[in-house]
Scaffold this active site. Structure first.
Site, PDB file in Angstrom:
ATOM      1  N   ASN A   1       0.803  -1.229   0.000  1.00  0.00           N
ATOM      2  CA  ASN A   1       0.000   0.000   0.000  1.00  0.00           C
ATOM      3  C   ASN A   1       0.832   1.272   0.000  1.00  0.00           C
ATOM      4  O   ASN A   1       0.311   2.360  -0.254  1.00  0.00           O
ATOM      5  CB  ASN A   1      -0.956   0.007   1.199  1.00  0.00           C
ATOM      6  CG  ASN A   1      -0.224  -0.009   2.529  1.00  0.00           C
ATOM      7  OD1 ASN A   1       0.856  -0.614   2.651  1.00  0.00           O
ATOM      8  ND2 ASN A   1      -0.797   0.617   3.542  1.00  0.00           N
ATOM      9  N   ARG A   2       2.131   1.175   0.279  1.00  0.00           N
ATOM     10  CA  ARG A   2       2.943   2.394   0.310  1.00  0.00           C
ATOM     11  C   ARG A   2       4.408   2.053   0.094  1.00  0.00           C
ATOM     12  O   ARG A   2       4.813   0.887   0.136  1.00  0.00           O
ATOM     13  CB  ARG A   2       2.772   3.145   1.638  1.00  0.00           C
ATOM     14  CG  ARG A   2       3.202   2.363   2.863  1.00  0.00           C
ATOM     15  CD  ARG A   2       2.767   3.050   4.154  1.00  0.00           C
ATOM     16  NE  ARG A   2       3.182   2.311   5.347  1.00  0.00           N
ATOM     17  CZ  ARG A   2       4.320   2.514   6.012  1.00  0.00           C
ATOM     18  NH1 ARG A   2       5.165   3.451   5.594  1.00  0.00           N
ATOM     19  NH2 ARG A   2       4.611   1.806   7.078  1.00  0.00           N
ATOM     20  N   GLY A   3       5.194   3.090  -0.115  1.00  0.00           N
ATOM     21  CA  GLY A   3       6.652   2.952  -0.192  1.00  0.00           C
ATOM     22  C   GLY A   3       7.124   1.959  -1.237  1.00  0.00           C
ATOM     23  O   GLY A   3       6.623   1.915  -2.367  1.00  0.00           O
ATOM     24  N   ILE A   4       8.114   1.153  -0.866  1.00  0.00           N
ATOM     25  CA  ILE A   4       8.724   0.193  -1.785  1.00  0.00           C
ATOM     26  C   ILE A   4       7.688  -0.807  -2.285  1.00  0.00           C
ATOM     27  O   ILE A   4       7.638  -1.126  -3.472  1.00  0.00           O
ATOM     28  CB  ILE A   4       9.899  -0.537  -1.090  1.00  0.00           C
ATOM     29  CG1 ILE A   4      11.068   0.442  -0.876  1.00  0.00           C
ATOM     30  CG2 ILE A   4      10.350  -1.734  -1.902  1.00  0.00           C
ATOM     31  CD1 ILE A   4      12.196  -0.121  -0.021  1.00  0.00           C
TER      32      ILE A   4
ATOM     33  N   ARG B   1      -2.005  -4.035   6.400  1.00  0.00           N
ATOM     34  CA  ARG B   1      -2.866  -4.024   7.583  1.00  0.00           C
ATOM     35  C   ARG B   1      -3.989  -3.003   7.457  1.00  0.00           C
ATOM     36  O   ARG B   1      -5.050  -3.164   8.046  1.00  0.00           O
ATOM     37  CB  ARG B   1      -2.033  -3.722   8.827  1.00  0.00           C
ATOM     38  CG  ARG B   1      -1.138  -4.869   9.262  1.00  0.00           C
ATOM     39  CD  ARG B   1      -0.355  -4.524  10.511  1.00  0.00           C
ATOM     40  NE  ARG B   1       0.382  -5.682  11.017  1.00  0.00           N
ATOM     41  CZ  ARG B   1       1.182  -5.632  12.070  1.00  0.00           C
ATOM     42  NH1 ARG B   1       1.368  -4.482  12.714  1.00  0.00           N
ATOM     43  NH2 ARG B   1       1.811  -6.724  12.482  1.00  0.00           N
TER      44      ARG B   1
ATOM     45  N   LYS C   1      16.064  -9.424   8.977  1.00  0.00           N
ATOM     46  CA  LYS C   1      16.390  -9.265   7.566  1.00  0.00           C
ATOM     47  C   LYS C   1      17.525 -10.195   7.135  1.00  0.00           C
ATOM     48  O   LYS C   1      17.551 -10.664   5.991  1.00  0.00           O
ATOM     49  CB  LYS C   1      16.746  -7.810   7.273  1.00  0.00           C
ATOM     50  CG  LYS C   1      15.562  -6.846   7.411  1.00  0.00           C
ATOM     51  CD  LYS C   1      14.442  -7.186   6.451  1.00  0.00           C
ATOM     52  CE  LYS C   1      13.344  -6.146   6.447  1.00  0.00           C
ATOM     53  NZ  LYS C   1      12.268  -6.463   5.469  1.00  0.00           N
TER      54      LYS C   1
ATOM     55  N   TYR D   1      15.689  -5.865  13.953  1.00  0.00           N
ATOM     56  CA  TYR D   1      15.443  -5.671  12.526  1.00  0.00           C
ATOM     57  C   TYR D   1      16.541  -6.335  11.685  1.00  0.00           C
ATOM     58  O   TYR D   1      16.252  -7.037  10.704  1.00  0.00           O
ATOM     59  CB  TYR D   1      15.378  -4.174  12.219  1.00  0.00           C
ATOM     60  CG  TYR D   1      15.033  -3.827  10.795  1.00  0.00           C
ATOM     61  CD1 TYR D   1      13.730  -3.963  10.329  1.00  0.00           C
ATOM     62  CD2 TYR D   1      15.999  -3.351   9.917  1.00  0.00           C
ATOM     63  CE1 TYR D   1      13.390  -3.634   9.011  1.00  0.00           C
ATOM     64  CE2 TYR D   1      15.679  -3.017   8.608  1.00  0.00           C
ATOM     65  CZ  TYR D   1      14.377  -3.164   8.169  1.00  0.00           C
ATOM     66  OH  TYR D   1      14.055  -2.837   6.867  1.00  0.00           O
TER      67      TYR D   1
ATOM     68  N   ASP E   1      -3.050  -9.256   8.152  1.00  0.00           N
ATOM     69  CA  ASP E   1      -1.962  -9.193   9.121  1.00  0.00           C
ATOM     70  C   ASP E   1      -1.147 -10.465   8.961  1.00  0.00           C
ATOM     71  O   ASP E   1      -1.635 -11.565   9.249  1.00  0.00           O
ATOM     72  CB  ASP E   1      -2.542  -9.095  10.532  1.00  0.00           C
ATOM     73  CG  ASP E   1      -1.474  -9.004  11.607  1.00  0.00           C
ATOM     74  OD1 ASP E   1      -0.278  -9.208  11.300  1.00  0.00           O
ATOM     75  OD2 ASP E   1      -1.834  -8.750  12.777  1.00  0.00           O
TER      76      ASP E   1
ATOM     77  N   GLY F   1       7.010  -5.328   6.472  1.00  0.00           N
ATOM     78  CA  GLY F   1       7.931  -5.364   7.604  1.00  0.00           C
ATOM     79  C   GLY F   1       7.712  -4.193   8.538  1.00  0.00           C
ATOM     80  O   GLY F   1       7.084  -3.199   8.165  1.00  0.00           O
TER      81      GLY F   1
END
Length: 249
Positions: free
Chosen positions: A26-29, A49, A159, A155, A63, A92
């Site tokens: 839904n956003r960003g990358i 989410r 990753k 984090y 989720d 993430g």
């Protein structure tokens, strides 16, 4: 002008494009990746989410820490688009703090979303990819998972774990025509980085040999390439898209 007569024995046309799932789309990358697949004519589903995926995508609320929610999402995608042929596990979260201050919940919430969530997604996707005898799984990691980062033990661990997961999947399912790879972005221009102070932005850029942040479109280009026919012989690879920050670590 003669009337066209339909052939009663003709079969309906197969839908064009592949069935693609992008989590956190839904956003960003994630959104840039979803839009890039849509531009290629693929049938794209996105999960998040809160919803709000790009136009043209099947927008699902899910989720990924909830196994039942993942199963429900896959069932809906399969009904609308067919079995997932390309999985991009991008969703993430972060919960940054120094190790001695990190709570068990801050550790487990990040691991459960970033690493265990990706495991759940890959497991569900592979079950149908095996029958198709083809599939592409692409995990979105981070340069932090390769280099480490102060204040991001949870984090970085999550990753880094994606690399071992991808390489194990690559070995297990390569004979079924399924590839598993990792894209590791560096500093990228997103809503999150826009909130940083100018001084901090300058400090981060000074660490990057190319002297700039990456764009979400540059990450999307690497992902769509890994999912393309041209990358059919690539599996178990980690592709850094970081301006040289990690130098292949």
């Amino acid at each position: 002008m003669s009337d066209q007569v339909s052939d009663p024995d003709s079969q309906p046309e197969e839908p064009s494009g592949r069935s693609v799932l992008v989590t956190g789309g839904n956003r960003g990358i994630g959104r840039a990746i979803a839009e890039a697949f849509l531009a290629q004519g693929d049938r794209v589903a996105v999960t998040s989410r809160s919803g709000g995926g790009p136009d043209g995508a099947l927008d699902l609320t899910c989720d990924i820490t909830d196994a039942a929610a993942i199963e429900a999402a896959f069932t809906e995608i399969e009904s609308a688009h067919g079995p997932v042929e390309v999985l991009v596990a991008n969703a993430g979260i972060t919960a940054d703090t120094l190790l001695v201050r990190m709570s068990d919940d801050e550790w487990s919430s990040v691991i459960d979303t970033n690493l265990t969530g990706s495991f759940r997604l890959a497991k569900r996707a592979v079950s149908k990819m095996m029958r198709l005898r083809r599939g592409r799984i692409i995990f979105i990691s981070s340069v932090v998972g390769l280099l480490g980062s102060g204040g991001q033990v949870n984090y970085a661990a999550s990753k880094a774990g994606l690399v071992g997961m991808a390489r194990s999947i690559a070995r297990e399912y390569g004979s079924r025509g399924i590839t598993a790879n990792v894209v590791a972005p560096g500093f990228v221009e997103t809503d999150m980085t826009e909130t940083l102070s100018d001084d901090l932005k300058a400090t981060y850029k000074a660490q990057v040999p190319l002297g700039r942040y990456g764009s979400t479109d540059e990450i999307a280009s690497a992902v769509t390439w890994l999912a393309s026919d041209g990358a059919a012989y690539i599996t178990g690879a980690v592709i850094p898209v970081d301006g040289g920050l990690g130098m292949g670590h």
